[in-house]
Design an enzyme around this catalytic site. Sequence first.
Site, PDB file in Angstrom:
ATOM      1  N   HIS A  72      14.559  -0.749  19.745  1.00  0.00           N
ATOM      2  CA  HIS A  72      13.480  -0.056  20.446  1.00  0.00           C
ATOM      3  C   HIS A  72      13.784   1.430  20.502  1.00  0.00           C
ATOM      4  O   HIS A  72      14.921   1.805  20.789  1.00  0.00           O
ATOM      5  CB  HIS A  72      13.354  -0.594  21.879  1.00  0.00           C
ATOM      6  CG  HIS A  72      12.362   0.170  22.698  1.00  0.00           C
ATOM      7  ND1 HIS A  72      11.006  -0.024  22.542  1.00  0.00           N
ATOM      8  CD2 HIS A  72      12.512   1.148  23.638  1.00  0.00           C
ATOM      9  CE1 HIS A  72      10.360   0.790  23.371  1.00  0.00           C
ATOM     10  NE2 HIS A  72      11.251   1.516  24.046  1.00  0.00           N
ATOM     11  N   VAL A  76     -20.451   0.360 -12.400  1.00  0.00           N
ATOM     12  CA  VAL A  76     -20.596   1.499 -13.308  1.00  0.00           C
ATOM     13  C   VAL A  76     -20.929   0.975 -14.701  1.00  0.00           C
ATOM     14  O   VAL A  76     -20.249   0.099 -15.229  1.00  0.00           O
ATOM     15  CB  VAL A  76     -19.310   2.348 -13.332  1.00  0.00           C
ATOM     16  CG1 VAL A  76     -19.403   3.413 -14.416  1.00  0.00           C
ATOM     17  CG2 VAL A  76     -19.072   2.972 -11.980  1.00  0.00           C
ATOM     18  N   ARG A  97      -5.506  -3.291 -15.213  1.00  0.00           N
ATOM     19  CA  ARG A  97      -4.685  -3.113 -16.412  1.00  0.00           C
ATOM     20  C   ARG A  97      -4.658  -4.413 -17.201  1.00  0.00           C
ATOM     21  O   ARG A  97      -4.878  -5.493 -16.650  1.00  0.00           O
ATOM     22  CB  ARG A  97      -3.264  -2.686 -16.005  1.00  0.00           C
ATOM     23  CG  ARG A  97      -3.246  -1.352 -15.280  1.00  0.00           C
ATOM     24  CD  ARG A  97      -1.861  -0.955 -14.825  1.00  0.00           C
ATOM     25  NE  ARG A  97      -0.949  -0.705 -15.923  1.00  0.00           N
ATOM     26  CZ  ARG A  97      -0.871   0.447 -16.598  1.00  0.00           C
ATOM     27  NH1 ARG A  97      -1.673   1.449 -16.284  1.00  0.00           N
ATOM     28  NH2 ARG A  97      -0.001   0.590 -17.567  1.00  0.00           N
ATOM     29  N   ASP A 141       4.505  -7.180 -16.758  1.00  0.00           N
ATOM     30  CA  ASP A 141       3.046  -7.067 -16.833  1.00  0.00           C
ATOM     31  C   ASP A 141       2.441  -7.777 -18.036  1.00  0.00           C
ATOM     32  O   ASP A 141       1.239  -8.038 -18.050  1.00  0.00           O
ATOM     33  CB  ASP A 141       2.644  -5.584 -16.914  1.00  0.00           C
ATOM     34  CG  ASP A 141       2.625  -4.891 -15.560  1.00  0.00           C
ATOM     35  OD1 ASP A 141       3.151  -5.473 -14.585  1.00  0.00           O
ATOM     36  OD2 ASP A 141       2.092  -3.774 -15.470  1.00  0.00           O
ATOM     37  N   VAL A 191      -9.922   0.403 -13.277  1.00  0.00           N
ATOM     38  CA  VAL A 191     -10.534  -0.929 -13.122  1.00  0.00           C
ATOM     39  C   VAL A 191      -9.534  -2.048 -13.442  1.00  0.00           C
ATOM     40  O   VAL A 191      -9.931  -3.165 -13.723  1.00  0.00           O
ATOM     41  CB  VAL A 191     -11.797  -1.076 -13.996  1.00  0.00           C
ATOM     42  CG1 VAL A 191     -12.876  -0.114 -13.540  1.00  0.00           C
ATOM     43  CG2 VAL A 191     -11.472  -0.868 -15.466  1.00  0.00           C
TER      44      VAL A 191
HETATM   45  P1  FAD Z   1       5.945  -1.198 -18.189  1.00  0.00           P
HETATM   46  O1  FAD Z   1       6.456  -0.440 -17.043  1.00  0.00           O
HETATM   47  O2  FAD Z   1       4.540  -0.939 -18.635  1.00  0.00           O
HETATM   48  O3  FAD Z   1       6.958  -0.927 -19.382  1.00  0.00           O
HETATM   49  C1  FAD Z   1       6.754  -1.438 -20.645  1.00  0.00           C
HETATM   50  C2  FAD Z   1       7.435  -0.546 -21.649  1.00  0.00           C
HETATM   51  O4  FAD Z   1       7.419  -1.196 -22.901  1.00  0.00           O
HETATM   52  C3  FAD Z   1       6.742   0.799 -21.833  1.00  0.00           C
HETATM   53  O5  FAD Z   1       7.662   1.843 -21.789  1.00  0.00           O
HETATM   54  C4  FAD Z   1       6.119   0.665 -23.214  1.00  0.00           C
HETATM   55  O6  FAD Z   1       6.016   1.909 -23.906  1.00  0.00           O
HETATM   56  C5  FAD Z   1       7.126  -0.254 -23.896  1.00  0.00           C
HETATM   57  N1  FAD Z   1       6.624  -0.938 -25.079  1.00  0.00           N
HETATM   58  C6  FAD Z   1       5.386  -1.464 -25.293  1.00  0.00           C
HETATM   59  N2  FAD Z   1       5.311  -1.993 -26.525  1.00  0.00           N
HETATM   60  C7  FAD Z   1       6.532  -1.816 -27.091  1.00  0.00           C
HETATM   61  C8  FAD Z   1       7.089  -2.139 -28.351  1.00  0.00           C
HETATM   62  N3  FAD Z   1       6.392  -2.780 -29.287  1.00  0.00           N
HETATM   63  N4  FAD Z   1       8.368  -1.788 -28.593  1.00  0.00           N
HETATM   64  C9  FAD Z   1       9.109  -1.157 -27.659  1.00  0.00           C
HETATM   65  N5  FAD Z   1       8.639  -0.831 -26.464  1.00  0.00           N
HETATM   66  C10 FAD Z   1       7.366  -1.155 -26.177  1.00  0.00           C
HETATM   67  N6  FAD Z   1       3.881  -1.420  -9.119  1.00  0.00           N
HETATM   68  C11 FAD Z   1       4.582  -1.550  -7.983  1.00  0.00           C
HETATM   69  O7  FAD Z   1       5.269  -2.559  -7.812  1.00  0.00           O
HETATM   70  N7  FAD Z   1       4.559  -0.575  -7.011  1.00  0.00           N
HETATM   71  C12 FAD Z   1       3.815   0.540  -7.139  1.00  0.00           C
HETATM   72  O8  FAD Z   1       3.808   1.390  -6.254  1.00  0.00           O
HETATM   73  C13 FAD Z   1       3.057   0.709  -8.313  1.00  0.00           C
HETATM   74  N8  FAD Z   1       2.322   1.826  -8.508  1.00  0.00           N
HETATM   75  C14 FAD Z   1       1.635   1.983  -9.665  1.00  0.00           C
HETATM   76  C15 FAD Z   1       0.881   3.147  -9.825  1.00  0.00           C
HETATM   77  C16 FAD Z   1       0.167   3.347 -10.980  1.00  0.00           C
HETATM   78  C17 FAD Z   1      -0.641   4.604 -11.145  1.00  0.00           C
HETATM   79  C18 FAD Z   1       0.223   2.372 -12.024  1.00  0.00           C
HETATM   80  C19 FAD Z   1      -0.515   2.583 -13.312  1.00  0.00           C
HETATM   81  C20 FAD Z   1       0.968   1.216 -11.878  1.00  0.00           C
HETATM   82  C21 FAD Z   1       1.675   1.007 -10.692  1.00  0.00           C
HETATM   83  N9  FAD Z   1       2.435  -0.148 -10.483  1.00  0.00           N
HETATM   84  C22 FAD Z   1       3.120  -0.312  -9.309  1.00  0.00           C
HETATM   85  C23 FAD Z   1       2.546  -1.209 -11.503  1.00  0.00           C
HETATM   86  C24 FAD Z   1       3.859  -1.075 -12.262  1.00  0.00           C
HETATM   87  O9  FAD Z   1       3.907   0.191 -12.870  1.00  0.00           O
HETATM   88  C25 FAD Z   1       3.972  -2.173 -13.311  1.00  0.00           C
HETATM   89  O10 FAD Z   1       3.791  -3.427 -12.711  1.00  0.00           O
HETATM   90  C26 FAD Z   1       5.345  -2.136 -13.969  1.00  0.00           C
HETATM   91  O11 FAD Z   1       5.562  -0.904 -14.600  1.00  0.00           O
HETATM   92  C27 FAD Z   1       5.480  -3.276 -14.985  1.00  0.00           C
HETATM   93  O12 FAD Z   1       6.723  -3.212 -15.583  1.00  0.00           O
HETATM   94  P2  FAD Z   1       6.960  -3.718 -17.085  1.00  0.00           P
HETATM   95  O13 FAD Z   1       8.395  -3.482 -17.364  1.00  0.00           O
HETATM   96  O14 FAD Z   1       6.400  -5.077 -17.238  1.00  0.00           O
HETATM   97  O15 FAD Z   1       6.032  -2.777 -17.986  1.00  0.00           O
HETATM   98  P1  AMP Z   2      -7.128  -3.179  -9.542  1.00  0.00           P
HETATM   99  O1  AMP Z   2      -7.044  -4.279 -10.554  1.00  0.00           O
HETATM  100  O2  AMP Z   2      -6.454  -3.474  -8.231  1.00  0.00           O
HETATM  101  O3  AMP Z   2      -6.696  -1.840 -10.094  1.00  0.00           O
HETATM  102  O4  AMP Z   2      -8.688  -3.038  -9.182  1.00  0.00           O
HETATM  103  C1  AMP Z   2      -9.677  -2.684 -10.127  1.00  0.00           C
HETATM  104  C2  AMP Z   2     -11.058  -2.757  -9.458  1.00  0.00           C
HETATM  105  O5  AMP Z   2     -12.058  -2.245 -10.352  1.00  0.00           O
HETATM  106  C3  AMP Z   2     -11.506  -4.184  -9.117  1.00  0.00           C
HETATM  107  O6  AMP Z   2     -11.757  -4.251  -7.734  1.00  0.00           O
HETATM  108  C4  AMP Z   2     -12.789  -4.385  -9.943  1.00  0.00           C
HETATM  109  O7  AMP Z   2     -13.763  -5.127  -9.241  1.00  0.00           O
HETATM  110  C5  AMP Z   2     -13.287  -2.962 -10.164  1.00  0.00           C
HETATM  111  N1  AMP Z   2     -14.186  -2.801 -11.339  1.00  0.00           N
HETATM  112  C6  AMP Z   2     -14.038  -3.358 -12.566  1.00  0.00           C
HETATM  113  N2  AMP Z   2     -15.043  -2.969 -13.414  1.00  0.00           N
HETATM  114  C7  AMP Z   2     -15.854  -2.125 -12.694  1.00  0.00           C
HETATM  115  C8  AMP Z   2     -17.060  -1.378 -12.994  1.00  0.00           C
HETATM  116  N3  AMP Z   2     -17.638  -1.405 -14.206  1.00  0.00           N
HETATM  117  N4  AMP Z   2     -17.626  -0.632 -12.000  1.00  0.00           N
HETATM  118  C9  AMP Z   2     -17.040  -0.574 -10.768  1.00  0.00           C
HETATM  119  N5  AMP Z   2     -15.926  -1.257 -10.443  1.00  0.00           N
HETATM  120  C10 AMP Z   2     -15.313  -2.023 -11.366  1.00  0.00           C
END
Ligand code: FAD
Ligand code: AMP
Length: 475
Positions: free
Chosen positions: A452, A246, A280, A320, A278
Amino acid sequence: MAEKFDLIVIGGGPGGYVAAIRAAQLGLRTACIDPFTGKDGKPAPGGTCLNVGCIPSKALLDSSKHYHHLQNDYGAHGISVKDAAMDVTTMIARKDGIVKKLTGGVSQLFKGNKVAYFHGKGRLLAGKLVELTPSDGGEVQQLEAGQIILASGSVPIQIPNVEFDGEYIVDNVGALDFDAVPASLGVIGAGVVGLELGSVWKRLGSEVILLEALPDFLTMADKDVSKLAAREFKKQGLDIRLGTLVKGAVVNKDKVTVTLEDGEGESQLSFDRLLVSVGRKPYTEGLLDEGCGVQLNERGQIQVDDQSRSTAPGVWAIGDCVRGPMLAHKASEEGIAVAELIAGKPAHIHFDTVPWVVYTEPEIAWVGKTEQELQDAGIDYKAGSFPFAANGRALAGGNPAGLVKMLADAETDEILGVHILGANASELISECVVAMEFQGSSEDLARIVHAHPTLSEAVHEAALHVDKRAIHRGN
Ligand code: FAD
Ligand code: AMP
């Protein structure tokens, strides 16, 4: 004077809130700072995972699964329903209720464990001082701690020429909150988030097209599994276009027009809504004051060693915002390990045994190495597999799709990887994680009694098949 703590955790996602609770359990005077605010305007600790990630996506996957089964599968059970309808507002309200319950639960856990929770943003200054900017507009203040954990998480990656507008072009937050089923939904990126949220809206009736730049599907999974999964998703009508990059998107008259490039050259497609999924990137905006001593690496992640120590003494980083898979359970386990290290206990995480799950239907789950990784590393292995089509419980439950594939060292028989496509793969993988953590062999799993009829018998049979002695399939 700055209020003093033993530990300040910046970020209250599954990394940060779990670290804070564990530290408090270990007797550390602990604070956790997080700015997340719920839809009701109230503080909502729990980060991306509880608010706009793991939990709300699973809530919608479950709602849409029921609707889809009602439309497509109940007939075979002799169940017929007239006038089945989907009320999106109710579905979203149910999801919001679950999120509220869980974020409220984290607040309660903070209270119960005497973690001081500050609703606001934290900024790390030099000398282990943290500047707190309260979300309610209150006075900026300083806190001080002996140790600090950074757990600021991640945010969606934006691609050039595709601007989020929160309505037509959305990220996960928008796609978890559509107020109606879009007639057509474009999804950029056929990764975990794109597949899960694409499945939700497809099941509810949207025409979903996933545009994926890479020529192969789900490259981090084992090839046998990703090939089979692609076939299953195609059957469900998910249109996954590989090798499709894209290059831009514009909104015009209630439609999003996407410019893409594939093997045929450049072309355009129009959708009612566009989800950009795409990947995070680590989020560190406003987190680090100059001179705090914490360095980022070339990928924008906070630089840490194997035990999550940053480049500044006494400052740790988890989840993350650091290296490793962006998964909630990885963040939480890192949080626990760091809290224990700070409290002077030994702690260690095996990144090799972190399970991965994609909550599509069928689910995809794996742990350890793929067959391709073993081949690339020149490791001799034995493989066993078992299809759910030969498992009684899978057939009884109407879930014949998929398989369990097990890889074990050719010489020692130690399990090196397990890959599952099938119903409840997310739960079945746990047994394999445990076996691998104990350096178990395929023979160990093969000799364990499995109830089972259960889906777990497919894991058992795959283990038997590694030694070519499966009972319910040819060897
Ligand atoms: P986060 O959950 O991102 O939390 C970080 C927090 O820090 C946030 O509340 C943010 O506001 C806060 N923060 C940022 N900067 C500051 C600051 N300066 N001061 C104070 N606070 C701050 N993972 C799985 O394992 N299973 C799943 O099924 C799954 N599903 C997902 C579905 C979606 C749609 C998405 C987007 C993600 C999914 N993930 C899943 C990934 C998962 O959400 C992340 O890996 C996880 O939340 C990471 O945890 P974290 O504590 O590192 O960060
Ligand atoms: P995930 O990191 O598991 O959420 O996967 C993100 C996906 O987005 C990867 O498979 C990438 O190859 C794909 N991706 C990244 N940039 C683009 C783009 N410009 N067009 C289409 N796919 C993309």
